[in-house]
Enzyme design. Structure first.
Site, mmCIF file in Angstrom:
data_model
loop_
_atom_site.group_PDB
_atom_site.id
_atom_site.type_symbol
_atom_site.label_atom_id
_atom_site.label_comp_id
_atom_site.label_asym_id
_atom_site.label_seq_id
_atom_site.Cartn_x
_atom_site.Cartn_y
_atom_site.Cartn_z
ATOM 1 N N GLU A 95 38.747 39.943 61.256
ATOM 2 C CA GLU A 95 38.668 40.984 60.223
ATOM 3 C C GLU A 95 37.561 40.712 59.202
ATOM 4 O O GLU A 95 37.091 41.639 58.544
ATOM 5 C CB GLU A 95 40.016 41.161 59.523
ATOM 6 C CG GLU A 95 40.462 40.015 58.613
ATOM 7 C CD GLU A 95 41.207 38.885 59.329
ATOM 8 O OE1 GLU A 95 41.054 38.753 60.552
ATOM 9 O OE2 GLU A 95 41.935 38.129 58.648
ATOM 10 N N MET A 117 48.253 33.291 65.679
ATOM 11 C CA MET A 117 47.992 32.637 66.970
ATOM 12 C C MET A 117 48.824 31.374 67.097
ATOM 13 O O MET A 117 49.375 31.072 68.158
ATOM 14 C CB MET A 117 46.511 32.277 67.129
ATOM 15 C CG MET A 117 46.239 31.605 68.463
ATOM 16 S SD MET A 117 44.752 30.591 68.586
ATOM 17 C CE MET A 117 45.357 29.014 67.991
ATOM 18 N N PRO A 157 39.344 56.297 25.312
ATOM 19 C CA PRO A 157 39.197 54.907 25.775
ATOM 20 C C PRO A 157 37.755 54.597 26.202
ATOM 21 O O PRO A 157 37.271 53.494 25.966
ATOM 22 C CB PRO A 157 40.152 54.841 26.978
ATOM 23 C CG PRO A 157 41.157 55.914 26.726
ATOM 24 C CD PRO A 157 40.416 57.014 26.029
ATOM 25 N N THR A 158 37.072 55.565 26.794
ATOM 26 C CA THR A 158 35.677 55.358 27.201
ATOM 27 C C THR A 158 34.801 55.151 25.965
ATOM 28 O O THR A 158 33.952 54.250 25.938
ATOM 29 C CB THR A 158 35.177 56.567 28.026
ATOM 30 O OG1 THR A 158 35.960 56.651 29.210
ATOM 31 C CG2 THR A 158 33.709 56.437 28.388
ATOM 32 N N HIS A 171 39.376 34.546 61.986
ATOM 33 C CA HIS A 171 39.715 35.824 61.334
ATOM 34 C C HIS A 171 38.670 36.887 61.691
ATOM 35 O O HIS A 171 37.689 37.041 60.969
ATOM 36 C CB HIS A 171 39.744 35.641 59.811
ATOM 37 C CG HIS A 171 40.873 34.791 59.345
ATOM 38 N ND1 HIS A 171 42.092 35.313 58.996
ATOM 39 C CD2 HIS A 171 40.982 33.452 59.191
ATOM 40 C CE1 HIS A 171 42.905 34.327 58.635
ATOM 41 N NE2 HIS A 171 42.250 33.190 58.742
ATOM 42 N N ASP A 192 35.909 41.148 46.397
ATOM 43 C CA ASP A 192 34.851 42.151 46.274
ATOM 44 C C ASP A 192 33.665 41.861 47.203
ATOM 45 O O ASP A 192 32.959 42.782 47.611
ATOM 46 C CB ASP A 192 34.369 42.241 44.825
ATOM 47 C CG ASP A 192 35.344 43.057 43.980
ATOM 48 O OD1 ASP A 192 35.925 44.018 44.521
ATOM 49 O OD2 ASP A 192 35.535 42.726 42.798
ATOM 50 N N LEU A 211 39.522 48.893 38.287
ATOM 51 C CA LEU A 211 38.969 50.247 38.276
ATOM 52 C C LEU A 211 38.273 50.576 39.599
ATOM 53 O O LEU A 211 37.849 51.704 39.810
ATOM 54 C CB LEU A 211 37.917 50.351 37.167
ATOM 55 C CG LEU A 211 38.419 50.551 35.742
ATOM 56 C CD1 LEU A 211 37.250 50.521 34.779
ATOM 57 C CD2 LEU A 211 39.153 51.878 35.640
ATOM 58 N N CYS A 268 45.090 33.710 63.289
ATOM 59 C CA CYS A 268 45.198 32.416 62.598
ATOM 60 C C CYS A 268 46.642 31.909 62.671
ATOM 61 O O CYS A 268 47.079 31.486 63.732
ATOM 62 C CB CYS A 268 44.674 32.544 61.166
ATOM 63 S SG CYS A 268 44.119 30.955 60.528
ATOM 64 N N LYS A 326 35.526 48.589 40.556
ATOM 65 C CA LYS A 326 34.107 48.244 40.343
ATOM 66 C C LYS A 326 33.478 47.678 41.610
ATOM 67 O O LYS A 326 32.295 47.868 41.860
ATOM 68 C CB LYS A 326 33.993 47.164 39.256
ATOM 69 C CG LYS A 326 33.861 47.712 37.850
ATOM 70 C CD LYS A 326 33.585 46.560 36.895
ATOM 71 C CE LYS A 326 34.612 45.518 37.064
ATOM 72 N NZ LYS A 326 34.928 44.549 36.131
ATOM 73 N N GLU A 374 53.072 21.931 59.595
ATOM 74 C CA GLU A 374 53.026 22.705 58.354
ATOM 75 C C GLU A 374 54.450 23.128 57.937
ATOM 76 O O GLU A 374 54.748 23.215 56.755
ATOM 77 C CB GLU A 374 52.146 23.958 58.533
ATOM 78 C CG GLU A 374 52.081 24.819 57.285
ATOM 79 C CD GLU A 374 51.129 26.001 57.392
ATOM 80 O OE1 GLU A 374 50.655 26.304 58.518
ATOM 81 O OE2 GLU A 374 50.849 26.613 56.347
HETATM 82 N N1 GLN Z 1 48.606 28.009 57.653
HETATM 83 C C1 GLN Z 1 47.810 27.906 58.832
HETATM 84 C C2 GLN Z 1 46.812 26.779 58.741
HETATM 85 O O1 GLN Z 1 46.513 26.326 57.677
HETATM 86 C C3 GLN Z 1 47.100 29.204 59.121
HETATM 87 C C4 GLN Z 1 46.155 29.609 58.031
HETATM 88 C C5 GLN Z 1 45.802 31.075 58.075
HETATM 89 O O2 GLN Z 1 46.473 31.857 58.713
HETATM 90 N N2 GLN Z 1 44.764 31.473 57.376
HETATM 91 O O3 GLN Z 1 46.325 26.317 59.735
#
Ligand code: GLN
Length: 537
Positions: free
Chosen positions: A512, A380, A189-190, A510, A73, A17, A377, A19, A401
């Protein structure tokens, strides 16, 4: 006397919703009045944390500065306010059960039969009471009526009983659907959802009704009558085109005053002046940038929530709009010209080999065609792998990986001791995720240091694989340079760039996760500026 105040936000009728955004917006209003707020997200699932949950189903995992993998959240809470979250701000049923059974094993319950009430519910209350701040906004995940959320609801019922109505407030969020054929607004519903809540002893003080439109007087009156909530306390939360408008929507209906009165808070003036100015910047934006986010998906969901928001923050600050397009990396593999119309390309984080070939192709295209590009991440990691492959001739360049037995492991796992990588000399395979905030040293002569206007930064991480230092010498004298390393371990690569390119930067962290609407991240602002130049604006 304890004067700490609690606002509990529950949800009914359906999940999703909003929240989280509503709770964050309440925090925004109260913070604008000068109150010291904090948040707690209670999640009913049995996972200890969402770290292992599929982001394409559950949404992204938000990483706090102290390295907790938390519910998305918590990202909303940070983006709408100035409060920084930590592992204390998210509590799952899984964690509650684990801690309570651990206490039992430690003999803390001295022979008692350990039960949901009072042991689990007391433990939850201890966690609620333990949080710093004057007003704690506590959001209960899930929907009222779910079996899993019952201990949380019982715990918050007891908080109200113990602390009194002037210290604990119940806000219930519901859905008010509109039937598509006859456009009829449905309040039933409310009514049912409030009944459900009443059956476990909670009478909501305020209702927040999600609806496509603002509810009419007639509808709020009806809801009021059937739910025993005063009409002025029935708030509409209509759909908005920009989530940061929600505090304004709530303000216009005086939600802040209702909360201030109910909790007998000092009457302070709520001023949204600065917030409104930022929203105006968004509203008046005309110039549009086309931004590709290259992943393994075909449509957007909450898997890259923070990234989307961070881009929107930066665009708002620059008074521009973004046309964010999810690009399936597999399509680019067949036809890189799919990237022709973009002014900015983003290679976000990710896990696993699927889609990596297309991302590598994307990076090659952007590197060779001067398209402003950020690799985050995994992005890169792929920037370096692409460079080793196509510019330096290491045909098999990859990460362990994607291929455990590769003869060219440009990225590999390193051993961790808790959250700290252990000494480089004794590193070997195996290890866990590097999580949370840590300090980074940035090369003074780099473009990145100009972006940060500093040779230092602190950023959050969530990854397992690191650049293999055995290959570092091959970058000597090359265009792609390592321009940032971890402060506590210079063998951990954090930033790479090609200085002569329009904008080509990769970061192991990251960015962001630190961006907020009020404080957009400089990396994204700089990237979008480069996009504008590339567009010829
Ligand atoms: N898979 C990569 C690692 O574990 C990058 C992880 C990611 O992008 N959050 O290093």
């Amino acid at each position: 006397m304890n004067t700490k105040k609690y606002i509990f936000v529950t949800g009914g009728v359906v999940s999703s919703l909003g929240k989280g955004v509503a709770s964050a917006s309440i925090g925004n209003l109260l913070e604008s009045a000068g109150f010291k707020i904090n948040f707690l997200k209670l999640d009913p699932y049995l996972n200890i944390d969402p770290g292992t949950m599929n982001p394409f189903e559950h949404g992204e995992v938000f990483v706090t500065n102290d390295g907790a993998e938390t519910d998305l959240d918590l990202g909303h809470y940070e983006r709408f306010t100035s409060v920084k979250m930590s592992r204390k701000n998210n509590l799952t049923s899984g964690l509650v059960y684990t801690e309570v059974t651990q206490k039992e094993r430690n003999g803390d319950y001295l022979g008692q039969t350990v039960q949901v009430i009072p042991h689990l519910t007391n433990h939850i209350q201890e966690k609620i009471f333990d949080l710093p701040g004057d007003i704690i906004i506590c959001e209960v995940g899930g929907t009222v009526g779910d079996i899993e959320s019952l201990p949380f609801l019982e715990a918050i019922r007891q908080v109200r009983l113990k602390r009194g109505p002037e210290n604990a407030l119940f806000i219930h969020m519901t859905s008010v659907p509109i039937i598509s054929s006859n456009k009829e607004v449905k309040t039933k519903p409310t009514q049912h959802s409030v009944k459900e809540l009443l059956s476990i002893g909670i009478q909501p003080d305020i209702l927040m009704c999600r609806c496509e439109v603002l509810l009419s007087k007639e509808h709020t009156q009806k809801i009021s009558l059937f739910t025993n909530v005063e009409q002025k306390r029935v708030i509409s939360v209509p759909d908005v085109d920009f989530i940061y408008r929600v505090p304004q929507v709530l303000y216009e209906q005086h939600l802040h005053s209702l909360i201030i009165d109910s909790l007998k808070l000092d009457k302070k003036r709520v001023s949204l002046k600065n917030w409104n100015q930022i929203i105006d910047l968004h509203d008046s934006a005309k110039e549009v940038l086309n931004v590709a986010i290259v992943g393994k998906y075909t449509s957007f969901n909450d898997a890259y929530k923070s990234l989307h928001e961070a881009l929107i923050h930066a665009a708002t600050a620059l008074n521009i709009k973004l046309n964010l397009v999810p690009q399936n990396s597999e399509l680019i593999l067949n036809d890189p010209s799919a990237l022709d119309s973009f002014h900015v390309v983003i290679i976000p984080g990710g896990f696993g080999v699927r889609g990596t070939e297309g991302k590598i192709k994307t990076i090659q295209y952007c590197r060779e065609n001067n398209v402003p590009t950020i690799g985050i991440c995994m992005g890169m990691q792929l920037m370096l792998i692409e460079y080793f492959k196509n510019a330096l001739g290491f045909k098999n360049a990859t990460s362990t990986e994607y291929d455990e037995d590769t003869d060219t492991p440009i990225f590999h796992m390193i051993e961790m001791l808790g959250n700290t990588p252990i000494a480089a000399t004794s590193r070997k395979k195996g290890g866990t995720l590097r999580l949370g905030g840590s300090n980074i040293f940035i090369e003074e002569s780099s473009n990145v240091s100009k972006i940060y206007d500093s040779t230092h930064c602190s950023e959050r991480h969530r990854h397992r694989y690191e650049f293999n230092m055995d290959y570092k010498q091959h970058l000597d004298g090359q265009e792609l340079k390592i321009v940032g390393v971890a402060k506590n371990d210079p063998e951990l690569v954090e930033l790479v760039e090609i200085a002569s390119h329009n904008w080509f930067i990769g970061c192991q962290f990251h960015p962001e996760l630190k961006s907020t609407l009020r404080e957009p991240h400089p990396i994204f602002v700089s990237l979008l500026r480069a996009g504008l130049r590339f567009k010829g604006v």
